[in-house]
Each structure stands twice: as C-alpha cells, then as structure tokens.
Motif scaffolding. Structure first.
Motif, mmCIF file in Angstrom:
data_model
loop_
_atom_site.group_PDB
_atom_site.id
_atom_site.type_symbol
_atom_site.label_atom_id
_atom_site.label_comp_id
_atom_site.label_asym_id
_atom_site.label_seq_id
_atom_site.Cartn_x
_atom_site.Cartn_y
_atom_site.Cartn_z
ATOM 1 N N ALA A 324 0.840 -1.205 0.000
ATOM 2 C CA ALA A 324 0.000 0.000 0.000
ATOM 3 C C ALA A 324 0.873 1.252 0.000
ATOM 4 C CB ALA A 324 -0.913 -0.005 1.225
ATOM 5 N N TYR A 325 1.944 1.195 0.773
ATOM 6 C CA TYR A 325 2.867 2.327 0.852
ATOM 7 C C TYR A 325 3.483 2.618 -0.519
ATOM 8 C CZ TYR A 325 7.124 4.887 2.278
ATOM 9 O OH TYR A 325 8.134 5.802 2.405
ATOM 10 N N HIS A 326 3.895 1.554 -1.201
ATOM 11 C CA HIS A 326 4.500 1.777 -2.518
ATOM 12 C C HIS A 326 3.480 2.265 -3.531
ATOM 13 C CE1 HIS A 326 7.960 -0.175 -0.699
ATOM 14 N NE2 HIS A 326 8.656 0.396 -1.657
ATOM 15 N N HIS A 327 2.255 1.794 -3.390
ATOM 16 C CA HIS A 327 1.209 2.302 -4.276
ATOM 17 C C HIS A 327 0.984 3.788 -4.016
ATOM 18 C CE1 HIS A 327 -2.730 2.544 -6.301
ATOM 19 N NE2 HIS A 327 -2.190 1.632 -7.065
ATOM 20 N N PHE A 334 5.814 9.978 -8.385
ATOM 21 C CA PHE A 334 7.242 9.824 -8.606
ATOM 22 C C PHE A 334 7.501 9.001 -9.867
ATOM 23 C CE2 PHE A 334 7.028 10.509 -3.981
ATOM 24 C CZ PHE A 334 7.842 11.630 -3.907
ATOM 25 N N ASP A 335 8.450 9.455 -10.670
ATOM 26 C CA ASP A 335 8.808 8.724 -11.883
ATOM 27 C C ASP A 335 9.661 7.522 -11.544
ATOM 28 O OD1 ASP A 335 7.778 10.570 -14.029
ATOM 29 O OD2 ASP A 335 8.983 11.946 -12.829
ATOM 30 N N LYS A 336 10.359 7.639 -10.421
ATOM 31 C CA LYS A 336 11.206 6.522 -9.999
ATOM 32 C C LYS A 336 11.303 6.523 -8.486
ATOM 33 C CE LYS A 336 14.450 4.394 -12.041
ATOM 34 N NZ LYS A 336 14.768 3.038 -12.069
ATOM 35 N N VAL A 337 11.338 5.328 -7.923
ATOM 36 C CA VAL A 337 11.410 5.194 -6.479
ATOM 37 C C VAL A 337 12.570 4.266 -6.144
ATOM 38 C CG1 VAL A 337 10.262 3.999 -4.595
ATOM 39 C CG2 VAL A 337 9.017 5.705 -5.901
ATOM 40 N N ILE A 338 13.420 4.704 -5.235
ATOM 41 C CA ILE A 338 14.576 3.897 -4.841
ATOM 42 C C ILE A 338 14.485 3.591 -3.352
ATOM 43 C CG2 ILE A 338 17.099 3.803 -4.718
ATOM 44 C CD1 ILE A 338 17.120 5.950 -6.966
ATOM 45 N N ASN A 354 8.002 -8.023 -6.668
ATOM 46 C CA ASN A 354 6.860 -8.763 -7.196
ATOM 47 C C ASN A 354 5.535 -8.116 -6.799
ATOM 48 O OD1 ASN A 354 8.400 -10.642 -8.537
ATOM 49 N ND2 ASN A 354 8.396 -12.115 -6.841
ATOM 50 N N PHE A 355 5.470 -7.634 -5.578
ATOM 51 C CA PHE A 355 4.250 -6.937 -5.163
ATOM 52 C C PHE A 355 4.016 -5.694 -6.026
ATOM 53 C CE2 PHE A 355 4.375 -9.249 -1.028
ATOM 54 C CZ PHE A 355 3.067 -9.700 -1.064
ATOM 55 N N VAL A 356 5.100 -4.996 -6.302
ATOM 56 C CA VAL A 356 4.987 -3.796 -7.136
ATOM 57 C C VAL A 356 4.502 -4.171 -8.533
ATOM 58 C CG1 VAL A 356 6.380 -2.039 -8.309
ATOM 59 C CG2 VAL A 356 6.597 -2.362 -5.850
ATOM 60 N N ASP A 363 8.375 -2.560 -14.196
ATOM 61 C CA ASP A 363 9.458 -3.284 -13.548
ATOM 62 C C ASP A 363 10.547 -2.367 -13.008
ATOM 63 O OD1 ASP A 363 8.442 -5.734 -13.736
ATOM 64 O OD2 ASP A 363 9.798 -6.478 -15.303
ATOM 65 N N ASP A 364 10.906 -1.370 -13.794
ATOM 66 C CA ASP A 364 12.047 -0.548 -13.390
ATOM 67 C C ASP A 364 11.625 0.696 -12.605
ATOM 68 O OD1 ASP A 364 10.809 0.713 -15.425
ATOM 69 O OD2 ASP A 364 12.612 1.110 -16.613
ATOM 70 N N TRP A 365 10.338 0.758 -12.253
ATOM 71 C CA TRP A 365 9.883 1.915 -11.475
ATOM 72 C C TRP A 365 10.472 1.890 -10.063
ATOM 73 C CZ3 TRP A 365 6.514 2.061 -7.124
ATOM 74 C CH2 TRP A 365 6.135 3.350 -6.741
ATOM 75 N N LEU A 366 10.492 0.689 -9.494
ATOM 76 C CA LEU A 366 11.089 0.534 -8.167
ATOM 77 C C LEU A 366 12.485 -0.057 -8.290
ATOM 78 C CD1 LEU A 366 11.003 0.303 -4.994
ATOM 79 C CD2 LEU A 366 10.113 -2.009 -5.356
ATOM 80 N N GLU A 367 13.425 0.587 -7.629
ATOM 81 C CA GLU A 367 14.790 0.092 -7.613
ATOM 82 C C GLU A 367 15.144 -0.165 -6.157
ATOM 83 O OE1 GLU A 367 17.310 2.514 -10.173
ATOM 84 O OE2 GLU A 367 18.836 2.342 -8.619
ATOM 85 N N VAL A 368 15.671 -1.347 -5.863
ATOM 86 C CA VAL A 368 16.025 -1.655 -4.483
ATOM 87 C C VAL A 368 17.524 -1.919 -4.386
ATOM 88 C CG1 VAL A 368 15.547 -3.113 -2.493
ATOM 89 C CG2 VAL A 368 13.760 -2.719 -4.196
ATOM 90 N N ASP A 369 18.181 -1.183 -3.540
ATOM 91 C CA ASP A 369 19.603 -1.424 -3.315
ATOM 92 C C ASP A 369 19.822 -1.809 -1.862
ATOM 93 O OD1 ASP A 369 20.468 -0.869 -5.893
ATOM 94 O OD2 ASP A 369 20.469 1.279 -5.512
ATOM 95 N N ILE A 370 20.671 -2.808 -1.660
ATOM 96 C CA ILE A 370 21.004 -3.238 -0.300
ATOM 97 C C ILE A 370 22.247 -2.499 0.168
ATOM 98 C CG2 ILE A 370 21.793 -5.172 1.102
ATOM 99 C CD1 ILE A 370 18.935 -5.542 0.426
#
Length: 569
Positions: A324-327, A334-338, A354-356, A363-370
């Motif tokens: 819900a938060y990402h939605h 936002f054009d892109k979310v990291i 996958n939820f996104v 697919d590339d809207w959300l970027e996750v970095d550890i």
RNA sequence: GCGCCUAUAGCUCAAUUGGAUAGAGCAACGGACUUCUAAUCCGUAGGUUGCAGGUUCGACUCCUGCUAGGCGUGCCA
C-alpha cells in the motif's frame, strides 16, 4: 568540454562514414563510437577503441581499420584536434590542442557552484527511501551508512537535474512496537520496585529503555499502575515510539541528514489503502486461503514460495501496508522510487518487486539497493564491533562520540560520512576506527580537506601581498606549461562525468575516490611549484585561476558528500 | 537444500562497466621543513585478480562448475 567531445564524436563518425562510402571499410553502418578520457597523457587526451570493435565484422586487422579511419579525418574541420595517433592493438588516440585546457578552466570559473551539475534528469521526480529503522532503539552504524549514502544519492540526483527527495518510513505499527510497549512496561514496573519481572520474548533489553522508564516513573510515579496492563502497554508503546523516533531524528540531524518526508506505517494501516490492495489482489486472483491464513501466489511471479498476507489472527502481515505504501508513492507522482534496505532485508527484495509488479507498476519503477553491513575493525583487520564507551553494539551516536574525542566534533561527522561513502554499497564495509581517529596524514578525509584549505591559504597570502585574481580574459594560460598543471586540468575536466555516472549508477563512492585522486595531484604540485611568485606575475595570475578551479571542484565534490570544506586546518 | 552479496599487493579498497603496462591509501624501509600550512612531498618494495574451464581481437569485468566467508529463507518488520 562537452562541446569538444561531441565535435570529435561527429568528426570520427564522419570519417567512418567516408571510409564506408569509399569502399575501404566493409561494414554496413556506422557503429556507436565509445570513447573516454585516457588514463595517462602518453595515450593522448581522449581515446577510442572503435577500430578494435569493428575488426570482426570488417574481417580486417584492427590497426589497419584505425589507419583507414584516421586517413578520413578532416583535421581542418576541427581546430581542437592537435594530433591523431594509432597505438597498441589499434586504439585511436586524440591529442587536443591547448585551447581545450583553457576551455575547461573558463567553464569552471564561469559555472562556480554549478560546475559538475547536469540536466539529464530535468523534469523527473525521484524518491529515495532510506534508513527507515524500527523506532525501537537508537540508530546503529548500518543506519548511519544508509543515511550517508541516501543523503548523498539525493544530492547527486539533484545535481544532475532530477527532483529528488529524502523519505523515511516509520515502522510504528505491528508486533515490534507491541514488544516495545511491553518492554517499557516491565522497565517501568521495575523502576517502581517490582521484582521478578522479565523482558518478554522478542522484547528490547537495552539500557536506553531503563533510562526512559525511570524518567517516566520519576515524573508520573505509580499513576499508570491504575491502568490495565493492556492499556499501559498501548500507552507506553506510543510514548516509546515518539521518544525513540525523536532520538533518531536528533542523531540524524547531528549527522547532517534531513528528511523531507516522514511516512507512518500506522497511518498507512489506518487508511483504506491496505483493504483496497487486498481487494485488488483478490479480483486478480492472486490470493487463496490455506491453513487459516490468506496467501499471495508469489510463485506465479517466479518466487519459490508463496507468502502469507493475512495471518490466522486476521491481521495483515507487513507486506500489505508495504504494498500500500509503494502504491501511495506511485500516487504521489514519482517517476522513480529507490529503496535503500539494510542487509537483513535482502530476502524481501524480490518479494517487494513482485508486489509492485502485482500492483501493475513498471518493472524498473522501483529500484532496491542493499546497503551491506558494517564491521568495525582495527588497523590489523581484527573486528571490534563493541563500543568501548558503552560496552554494547555500536550506535551511530557513540561512533560519532568516539570520533569527536579524537578529531573534535567539527570533523567527527566529516570523517564518519567519508568512511561510509568510500565503499560501494553492495560490499561489506570494514570501518577502520584506528585510521578514522588519526588526525594525521593517513586519514583520507583530511588529505582532501587539507588540499582545499591550502587553496584557500594561497588566496589568503595573495590578499596579504595585494595580489588579486585577474579577470580570466586577461590571463594567458599558455604559461601553464608544467606537466602537473596539465594533469590537474585533465582531472578537473572529468568531474561532471564522474558526478553523472555516480548519480545514474547509484555509486556514490566514486566521488570520494575522485576527490582523493584530485588532491593527490594537487599536493605534489603545491610542493614543487610556487603559485605566488613576485618575479613572474603573469604566470602567477594563470596559476591563481588554476588553483581557484581546483578549490571549486573540491568544494563542490565535498558538498555532494555532505562534508565540510574548511578554509584552514 | 535454495536465493542474494563478496573474494584483487601483508591490511582496507579502486579500476571510466569488455580496452593499452591492474592502480591508490595504510603498514615496512630510506630521504625532504629559513618556502603560498610537513594533516604535505620524493623514493624503494609489494600481484598467477580464490581455483578450473569457456566466450572474445582483448577478461578483474561476461558464462559454467567448484572453494571459502557473510546475509537471508511461508503467518516479525
């Protein structure tokens, strides 16, 4: 600089096209031409391996391809090219005329604070979510690393034109904050003298809660004992979250990180969004019931396991408010979310993505970095994860306290930020405490800051000797003939490209490395050549412009990192 | 078991994302302050890029298989 680059690009393109048209180069079309500044001046100023890449399709030796291309270059069309050379296996090395060096200094002096910035991201909004620690205790050093990296990435993205913001997701709901409330309740009753109480399973043992509970007890006495335990836990939960979040904010401010937006998980849970998400998932047939819980068909998205979204007790798992938060982020435009997540969250990266995807987002809207873990070590590489000061796992605050003891509060944050930023995000970081606390020559932060201070010092001396910087048009850069001077200017010219790639690849560590290299050319130059020289004023004026440019780039780079650029040390 | 990350000089890390002779700092050793700040500089030494194959004109970089370490792995967030 960029103009010259694209000019050379066009010239080379034209040469290749001419070679194809004349039939000397048997390839169908003009390829992409990769080129980059050279590592060493012996290879010219700019080099391209384009002939090497064409060897296969043209079925010719790379060197002869390079010869054909060079033959078709019309040098008269480009006054910036001084010479072309074929070297090694078939590289084409371009030597630029000295005008190029003048152009760089002019560009820097004109742009000042803006040198290094770009426009690639103009019109695009980016949100970076980072730190997002549980409000159940003080920030640890991994959070500190995430804070430094996230803060700098936002600076970098803004520098190249994006409109980027810093956001913190407050995990103020769910089981963890319940345990927090219970833990505070135990500490509160202990403070009032109750014996034989134990912190519940999964609760928080830290001293900071004892202190907090004692403050409450001292202030309110046994007033809260009149409440039921349930009421008390709820009350302490809310008080605890508010208190600990406040402490985290204080730590972050001290560290120089200011978030633009704080989003509460509780607020998300209380909104209608989670229900709507579940409804949507149900409609798309992503859910099923089993073992009394509701499951999400994660396996349909390529994962090896499904996962629970509604527990047997009817509560949502954190996935639901998270989706819900990402939605909600998407709704905010936002054009892109990291997301920068801690090392213990890596199992969630695929699920989150996958939820996104399930929400119907690109697919590339959300970027996750550890952001990987941080080990504290001494100079021999032995681990030292415990804080001397508190005898517990090191917090961001106690780290800065220790640094402040050694190098002073003024530089403690600078040192911490630099050490967190100097390594790539996905590597485990060994934080060398011994090196960090040395105020001497070895510390790379001071090496860079000292270079900046030396530049300032030259200007200070100049003022005392009544030497003023001349307007750039009255200065002859032809007097900058030293190899070190050319090397410096070449390095200064790289800065915008470093900023750009650093922002686009999310690799903040390139900035500290670049600055260290720049300082590493400046210091030897400073040692060998005098800038202020009464016997050669014309050269002095030229060198002052060079020093001004070095100072500008050092200051701009340090600013991106959130590190101070001192005028004296 | 499966998934992700990592492995480069004694130590900590780079390497313009597939380009030329793999570079820095620390540690070691030897030198330089009557100079715009010695928190600096100059010099010496340090490598079979974890191992074995493969792709390529070219591999630290890409692919496959091993080895070692870290982290994660269905109702915590």
């Amino acid at each position: 600089m960029d103009e010259i680059k694209s000019e050379i690009y066009d010239i080379l393109k034209g040469a290749i096209r001419a070679a194809i048209e004349s039939g000397e180069l048997p390839i169908p079309d003009v390829p992409e031409i990769p080129f980059s500044p050279t590592k060493t001046p012996e290879h010219g100023d700019i080099a391209t391996p384009v002939a090497l890449g064409l060897a296969k399709s043209a079925k010719m030796a790379p060197r002869s391809i390079a010869e054909i291309i060079v033959k078709h270059v019309d040098c008269d069309k480009c006054p910036h090219i001084r010479d072309l050379e074929i070297a090694g296996p078939g590289f084409i090395n371009v030597y630029l005329s000295n005008e190029w060096l003048d152009d760089i200094l002019r560009t820097i002096v004109d742009a000042q604070d803006a040198y290094g910035s770009g426009e690639i991201g103009i019109g695009k909004r980016v949100q970076i979510e980072f730190v997002s620690a549980n409000p159940t205790g003080p920030l640890n050093i991994v959070s500190g690393r995430a804070a430094a990296v996230g803060d700098t990435l936002v600076n970098l993205l803004n520098a190249v034109g994006y409109e980027a913001i810093r956001e913190y997701y407050v995990n103020d709901a769910g089981g963890q904050v319940e345990r927090l409330g219970e833990s505070i309740d135990v500490r509160y009753r202990q403070a009032l003298g109750e014996k034989n109480l134990k912190i519940p399973e999964g609760g928080y043992q830290g001293e900071y809660l004892q202190e907090f509970a004692q403050t409450i007890a001292a202030k309110e006495g046994d007033a809260y004992l009149k409440l039921s335990q349930e009421e008390r836990v709820e009350l302490f939960r809310d008080k605890g979250v508010a208190y600990l979040l406040g402490q985290q904010k204080v730590s972050l401010e001290r560290f120089g990180v200011n978030f633009d937006v704080w989003t509460s998980e509780k607020a998300i849970r209380d909104s209608r969004k989670p229900d709507q998400i579940i409804e949507m998932f149900r409609e798309k047939d992503y859910l099923y019931e089993a073992e009394g819980a509701t499951w999400f068909r994660m396996t349909d998205f390529g994962d090896d396991k499904d996962c629970v979204v509604i527990r047997t007790n009817g509560e949502y798992t954190y996935f639901v408010p998270d989706a819900a938060y990402h939605h909600d982020k998407f709704d905010r435009g936002f054009d892109k979310v990291i997301d920068l997540l801690g090392p213990d969250h890596q199992g969630h990266v695929t699920r989150l993505k996958n939820f996104v995807k399930a929400l119907g987002l690109a697919d590339d809207w959300l970027e996750v970095d550890i952001i990987q873990q941080v080990n504290l070590v001494d100079s021999d590489g032995n681990r030292r994860d415990m804080s001397k000061r508190q005898g517990q796992f090191l917090t961001l605050d106690s780290l800065i306290d220790e640094l402040a003891d050694a190098v002073g509060e003024r530089f403690a944050v600078d040192v911490a930020r630099y050490f967190f930023l100097m390594r790539a995000n996905n590597t485990h970081l060994d934080f060398n405490l011994e090196l960090a606390v040395t105020q001497a020559n070895e510390n790379p932060v001071f090496y860079i800051q000292y270079a900046h201070a030396r530049c300032c010092s030259i200007f200070q001396q100049g003022r005392e000797q009544q030497i003023k910087i001349k307007p750039i048009d009255e200065v002859s850069f032809a007097l900058l003939t030293e190899a070190h001077e050319h090397e410096l200017i070449r390095k200064l010219a790289e800065f915008p490209a470093i900023v750009l790639s650093s922002a686009e690849e999310r690799e903040a560590h390139r900035i500290p490395h670049y600055l260290h290299e720049l300082a590493g050319i400046f210091h030897p130059y400073y040692n060998q050549h005098r800038v202020l020289d009464a016997s050669n004023m014309e050269r002095t004026y030229a060198r002052l412009i060079l020093i001004q440019s070095v100072q500008t780039v050092l200051a701009n780079g340090l600013k991106l990192l959130g590190i101070s650029a001192p005028e004296s040390m």
